[in-house]
Design an enzyme around this catalytic site. Structure first.
Site, PDB file in Angstrom:
ATOM      1  N   ASP A   1       0.860  -1.176   0.000  1.00 26.95           N
ATOM      2  CA  ASP A   1       0.000   0.000   0.000  1.00 26.95           C
ATOM      3  C   ASP A   1       0.894   1.223   0.000  1.00 26.95           C
ATOM      4  OD1 ASP A   1      -2.167   1.645   0.040  1.00 26.95           O
ATOM      5  OD2 ASP A   1      -2.983   0.904   1.928  1.00 26.95           O
ATOM      6  N   ALA A   2       1.041   1.822  -1.178  1.00 26.90           N
ATOM      7  CA  ALA A   2       1.971   2.941  -1.346  1.00 26.90           C
ATOM      8  C   ALA A   2       1.290   4.147  -1.965  1.00 26.90           C
ATOM      9  CB  ALA A   2       3.152   2.509  -2.214  1.00 26.90           C
ATOM     10  N   LYS A   3       0.220   3.919  -2.699  1.00 28.65           N
ATOM     11  CA  LYS A   3      -0.587   4.989  -3.326  1.00 28.65           C
ATOM     12  C   LYS A   3       0.295   5.966  -4.103  1.00 28.65           C
ATOM     13  CE  LYS A   3      -4.447   4.616  -0.027  1.00 28.65           C
ATOM     14  NZ  LYS A   3      -3.903   3.697   1.005  1.00 28.65           N
ATOM     15  N   ARG A   4       1.236   5.424  -4.844  1.00 31.24           N
ATOM     16  CA  ARG A   4       2.139   6.272  -5.608  1.00 31.24           C
ATOM     17  C   ARG A   4       1.416   6.900  -6.790  1.00 31.24           C
ATOM     18  NH1 ARG A   4       4.969   6.070  -1.264  1.00 31.24           N
ATOM     19  NH2 ARG A   4       6.813   4.743  -1.213  1.00 31.24           N
TER      20      ARG A   4
END
Lengths: 273, 273
Positions: free
Chosen positions: A93-96
């Site tokens: 979960d990084a939401k880059r």
């Protein structure tokens, strides 16, 4: 095996739509792990071991590691998970979200460095900010659509040609971006009607659904709104409610996590139809 | 001194609106730095030393460090920059976006771990995903508005109540989110007319403007469209065109970077009015 196939197999094998989120806040750790240099690794390994037969995915949240400069511990956790439970998808979960050349670097981070099966990404910069991740053909790209926080409505609920922006994003991903069948969407559990609308748009595309547990989403409404005809199609995430479950009786933190994960998986399964 | 004041002082001191982007791709390094364990630090320090009197800000792009597991080198570069050139703002280009509790972790990463004066963030998840950064009162929060990539139009150009989404974001930030005067916006140089429209919406708010140099944006049109009445208000970013400038004659890479940075600063200044 690619991400979608691995996810399908994990749903079946563990009879579970539960995604266990790993948001390691050392201040909430048991005392004996709080100050150990490998405390985060030991905490997360114990959670993983206690719940691996109950989960369809594990989802470490990279921000908790980044704040502490603990990327090496995230690497160790990912290595452990892949080696010990290779059948359970690992979602970073990084939401880059960044332009092509930079997105490629973030894809290397998620897929090569951490070995994630899938990564969460932000759609605001458009398709060419998402496409670089798809060069890893066996990995998944989970695009933010409707988020579970109150402020999610600030942009996502804006009217765009007669539909809210999040539905436009769902259509974009389902109809255009998902060329290779690698995509999934993030849709929060706090708005079950909206979850149902996204499900109607995207067919059987997997949905990562945060917002139950500590965030208060209702499990029955979530499952009934988001399930596919086959009673699956979701990775329903719970992080804090599981990993910081209050021990009862003689339990330790991992046993408490197992108890709450079992209850959550079973509560989800009661409504899969 | 807070971010906005520090930026104002740097604009004046160096007579420059040029932001030097640090996107370290080791494959493009001079041979003697390519395989050194501290190669990224040495490369970036040389660029910083060669351009610190020409820049209004430095902007490391964290993705390049994350792909390589080189966060320790990013820390070293940030420490060097803050210690050696404390008057030049340090912008961490991270484009983070997540809900409150997680955004707080990303804020710790940017402001406490790396000591950045400002960080770029993504607005898709709304105000409560941006507000946690504002707890650091002396730091800046630079919100993505209109990005310079082709796919930027996929969402940002959608019509929202008679205006494109990016203009709605500009208004949101200028009228609601910028409570403490900590905000700035990212607006790409590839669309000068749109830059002018954002400037008309946000008054004197600083704009971080990528897209000149390697991305092809026109300097004259960019400056004339984005400048404030006082002839400032912009951090015009160039990364690859400067840090990978082709050496001429007896130059080394740092001297080449200085030459191109000087040319770029002067080309910008020629149109500040």
């Amino acid at each position: 095996m690619n991400f979608i196939d691995k996810l399908n197999a994990a749903w079946k094998r563990n009879d579970s739509l539960l995604c266990v989120g790993l948001d390691p806040d050392t201040a909430r750790f048991p005392a004996h792990l709080r100050d150990r240099p490998d405390g985060i690794v030991e905490f997360c390994k114990a959670i993983i071991d206690a719940t691996a037969d109950l989960a369809c995915a594990f989802k470490p949240q990279i921000a908790y590691f980044a704040a502490l400069g603990a990327e090496d511990q995230l690497e160790a956790i990912c290595n452990y998970l892949r080696a010990t439970y290779p059948h359970i998808p690992l979602i970073l979960d990084a939401k880059r979200g960044d332009i092509g050349a930079t997105a490629h670097q973030y894809a290397r981070e998620a897929f090569d460095r951490y070995g994630a099966d899938a990564v969460t990404v932000n759609p605001y910069m458009g398709f060419d900010s998402v496409e670089p991740y798809m060069a890893w053909k066996d990995r998944g790209v989970i695009v933010l659509c409707r988020t579970s926080n109150a402020g999610g409505s600030d942009l996502q609920f804006l009217d765009v040609g007669g539909q809210p922006l999040y539905q436009h994003v769902a259509r974009l991903v389902a109809e255009k971006w998902n060329r290779n069948g690698q995509c999934a969407l993030v849709v929060g559990a706090t708005f079950p009607e909206e979850l149902a609308q996204v499900r109607a748009i995207v067919g059987d595309m997997p949905l990562l659904v945060p917002g139950i547990g500590a965030q208060g989403g209702d499990i029955e409404a979530t499952v009934k709104s988001g399930r596919t005809a086959a009673g699956a199609g979701m990775m329903i995430n719970s992080s804090r409610a599981i990993i910081y479950a209050q021990p009862q009786g003689g339990e330790d933190f991992a046993a408490a996590a197992r108890r709450v994960a079992t209850e959550t998986r079973d509560a989800i399964n009661a409504h899969r139809g």
